[in-house]
Design an enzyme around this catalytic site. Structure first.
Site, short mmCIF file in Angstrom:
data_model
loop_
_atom_site.label_atom_id
_atom_site.label_comp_id
_atom_site.label_asym_id
_atom_site.label_seq_id
_atom_site.Cartn_x
_atom_site.Cartn_y
_atom_site.Cartn_z
N ASN A 88 0.80 -1.23 0.00
CA ASN A 88 0.00 0.00 0.00
C ASN A 88 0.83 1.27 0.00
O ASN A 88 0.39 2.29 -0.53
CB ASN A 88 -0.93 0.00 1.22
CG ASN A 88 -1.60 1.34 1.42
OD1 ASN A 88 -2.52 1.70 0.68
ND2 ASN A 88 -1.16 2.07 2.42
N SER A 140 -3.19 2.53 -9.28
CA SER A 140 -3.89 3.81 -9.36
C SER A 140 -4.48 3.96 -10.76
O SER A 140 -3.92 3.45 -11.74
CB SER A 140 -2.93 4.96 -9.09
OG SER A 140 -3.54 6.21 -9.38
N TYR A 153 4.69 9.87 -11.29
CA TYR A 153 3.68 9.08 -10.59
C TYR A 153 2.99 8.08 -11.52
O TYR A 153 2.90 6.89 -11.22
CB TYR A 153 2.64 10.00 -9.96
CG TYR A 153 1.56 9.27 -9.18
CD1 TYR A 153 1.84 8.76 -7.92
CD2 TYR A 153 0.29 9.08 -9.72
CE1 TYR A 153 0.86 8.08 -7.20
CE2 TYR A 153 -0.69 8.40 -9.01
CZ TYR A 153 -0.40 7.90 -7.76
OH TYR A 153 -1.37 7.22 -7.06
N SER A 156 5.27 5.22 -12.63
CA SER A 156 5.56 4.27 -11.56
C SER A 156 4.37 3.35 -11.32
O SER A 156 4.54 2.14 -11.09
CB SER A 156 5.94 5.00 -10.27
OG SER A 156 4.84 5.70 -9.72
N LYS A 157 3.17 3.90 -11.38
CA LYS A 157 1.98 3.08 -11.16
C LYS A 157 1.68 2.18 -12.36
O LYS A 157 1.19 1.06 -12.20
CB LYS A 157 0.78 3.97 -10.85
CG LYS A 157 0.86 4.67 -9.50
CD LYS A 157 0.89 3.67 -8.34
CE LYS A 157 0.84 4.36 -6.99
NZ LYS A 157 0.79 3.41 -5.86
#
Length: 244
Positions: A88, A140, A153, A156-157
């Protein structure tokens, strides 16, 4: 016998809500946070007493690979049975491509991807030995849809989503399932990372026109951890309020 779940990033937001929900459902917990915290210790002690579950806390920083190994290797040596891993912990980041330094890009990938892989490598060794387990990666919607200003971001997701699908195929023969949750905008500190204008634009693109709530995402995590999802692996469950 009660099952044990290991959750990273437990100190606040979705991770903290997941700790509460798993405890309420009778799971023992291994909570991973950055450093000792009296308030969190009180929170887990109360949950343990109320629900009769065992809760232990271990400490490491997601940017410190040596620290992660030092914290988790003893679990492997002790052959602890970990039934569920919830990856998480994560960091939000925004900025146009030409305004994103290599240092920031590396930091975001270290926390949102490389450390997630390392933790999965360590914990999956135990799951393979016991021939069962469920791994849930907190992905995400930002790793699925592309928007300007989220190079570090979003990339990376997206990498975490690819890892989820790939590792699911590798671990399925050992009885280990790997799935992901892709939330949209959730009312947490991370969800409020954007400015008000960007938040409203995002909400306007959803059918429900509202933030998600922490407990709504935690419920999806619990479903993927449970036997109710026993025939699911390599899936990314989107919980974004109906993105249009």
């Amino acid at each position: 016998m009660s099952k044990t779940v290991l959750i990273t990033g437990c100190n606040r937001g979705i991770g903290r809500e997941a700790v509460r929900l798993f405890a309420e459902n009778g799971y023992n917990l291994i909570c991973c946070i950055r450093q000792p915290n009296d308030e969190f210790a009180s929170f887990t002690a109360t949950l343990s007493n109320e629900h009769g579950v065992e809760i232990e806390t271990i400490y490491f920083d997601m940017t410190d690979e040596a620290g992660i190994k030092a914290a988790l290797t003893p679990l492997v040596k002790e052959n602890r049975k970990i039934d569920v891993l919830v990856n998480n912990a994560g960091i939000a980041s925004g900025g146009l491509m030409n305004m994103t330094s290599m240092a920031k890009l590396k930091e975001v990938f270290q926390i949102n991807f490389f450390s997630q892989v390392l933790i999965t490598q360590l914990v999956s060794k135990l799951m393979i030995r016991h021939k069962s387990g469920s791994i849930i990666n907190m992905c995400s919607i930002g790793g699925i849809e592309t928007n300007p200003g989220y190079l570090s971001y979003g990339s990376s997701k997206a990498s975490l989503i690819w890892m989820t699908k790939s590792v699911a195929k590798e671990l399925a023969p050992f009885g280990v399932r790997v799935n992901g949750v892709a939330p949209g905008l959730v009312d947490t500190d991370m969800g409020n990372y954007k400015n008000e204008i960007e938040i409203q634009k995002t909400l306007n693109r959803t059918a429900m026109h509202r933030f998600g709530h922490k407990h709504e995402i935690a419920e999806v995590i619990l479903f993927l951890a449970s036997d109710k999802s026993s025939f699911m692996t390599g899936q990314i469950l989107i919980a974004d309020g109906g993105r249009m």
